[in-house]
Design a protein around this motif. Structure first.
Motif, PDB file in Angstrom:
ATOM      1  N   TRP A 177     -16.550 -47.145  -4.585  1.00  0.00           N
ATOM      2  CA  TRP A 177     -15.248 -47.808  -4.586  1.00  0.00           C
ATOM      3  C   TRP A 177     -15.348 -49.159  -3.909  1.00  0.00           C
ATOM      4  O   TRP A 177     -16.134 -49.353  -2.982  1.00  0.00           O
ATOM      5  N   LEU A 188      -7.782 -51.377  -5.080  1.00  0.00           N
ATOM      6  CA  LEU A 188      -8.926 -50.480  -5.031  1.00  0.00           C
ATOM      7  C   LEU A 188      -9.455 -50.276  -6.443  1.00  0.00           C
ATOM      8  O   LEU A 188      -8.686 -50.026  -7.374  1.00  0.00           O
ATOM      9  N   ASP A 190     -12.545 -48.333  -8.914  1.00  0.00           N
ATOM     10  CA  ASP A 190     -13.580 -47.324  -9.075  1.00  0.00           C
ATOM     11  C   ASP A 190     -14.755 -48.007  -9.774  1.00  0.00           C
ATOM     12  O   ASP A 190     -14.700 -48.306 -10.967  1.00  0.00           O
TER      13      ASP A 190
END
Length: 198
Positions: A177, A188, A190
């Motif tokens: 992340w 944020l 992934d």
């Protein structure tokens, strides 16, 4: 508050404080204050304190003694952004020219040049394992590079923040992340959806 970097060294019975850089009596002006903005202090994963000095020359110092460990070839007047990998093996330096230089701390040699989409002084951060370097620019671009190969792994746009600023970046401990912190919001991503394994 006076611009002097302070490092604490744990010793038996207490903490030893080390102020750095020192202020030699022959200096034309104290090395603290505004010039301290050209210094970056960081602990390696082995708990070794290191100091990276921007400007010319670009140098890496032992955090406790102040001894110069290595000098790097650097022709710019000032390094606008400095980053040191957590293992202490790689230094990333960027100026407003839009180029990021990668140096090996063991030899001081330049290992790669990484190019930004526009002239900018990005915020830089390494992943915990030192294999990936991330850069965030003022226009919202986020770039990821493979440090060993000197190649771009991914690039995407984080969107323009409501307040014009370059975000601070941080990788999660598992490298999966990436967090971008602005003054008014946090984003944020992934990374497993954006790039292959490091």
């Amino acid at each position: 508050t006076d611009g002097t970097l302070v490092l604490g060294d744990c010793v038996a019975g207490g903490v030893r404080q080390v102020d750095f850089p020192p202020n030699p009596p022959h200096a034309k002006q104290p090395l603290g204050g505004p010039l301290a903005l050209d210094w970056k202090a960081q602990f390696t994963l082995q708990s070794r304190p290191l100091l990276l000095k921007g400007g010319e020359p670009l140098t890496l110092h032992d955090g406790l003694s102040g001894r110069v460990l290595v000098s790097f070839p650097w022709d710019a007047d000032r390094a606008d952004t400095l980053a040191l990998s957590p293992d202490g093996k790689t230094v990333a330096v960027a100026s407003r020219r839009g180029v990021v230089h990668l140096f090996e701390t063991a030899t001081g040699t330049e290992r790669a040049l990484l190019y930004l989409p526009m002239p900018d002084a990005p915020n830089l951060t390494f992943s915990r394992n030192g294999k990936v370097l991330a850069a965030a620019t003022l226009d919202g671009a986020i770039l990821l590079w493979d440090v060993a190969r000197g190649r771009q792994r991914a690039a995407f746009h984080g969107g323009r923040p409501r307040i014009s600023q370059t975000p601070t970046l941080q990788f999660s401990a598992d490298e999966n992340w990436l967090l971008a912190s602005y003054s008014d919001e946090i984003k944020l991503w992934d990374l497993r959806r954006l790039a292959g394994p490091p």
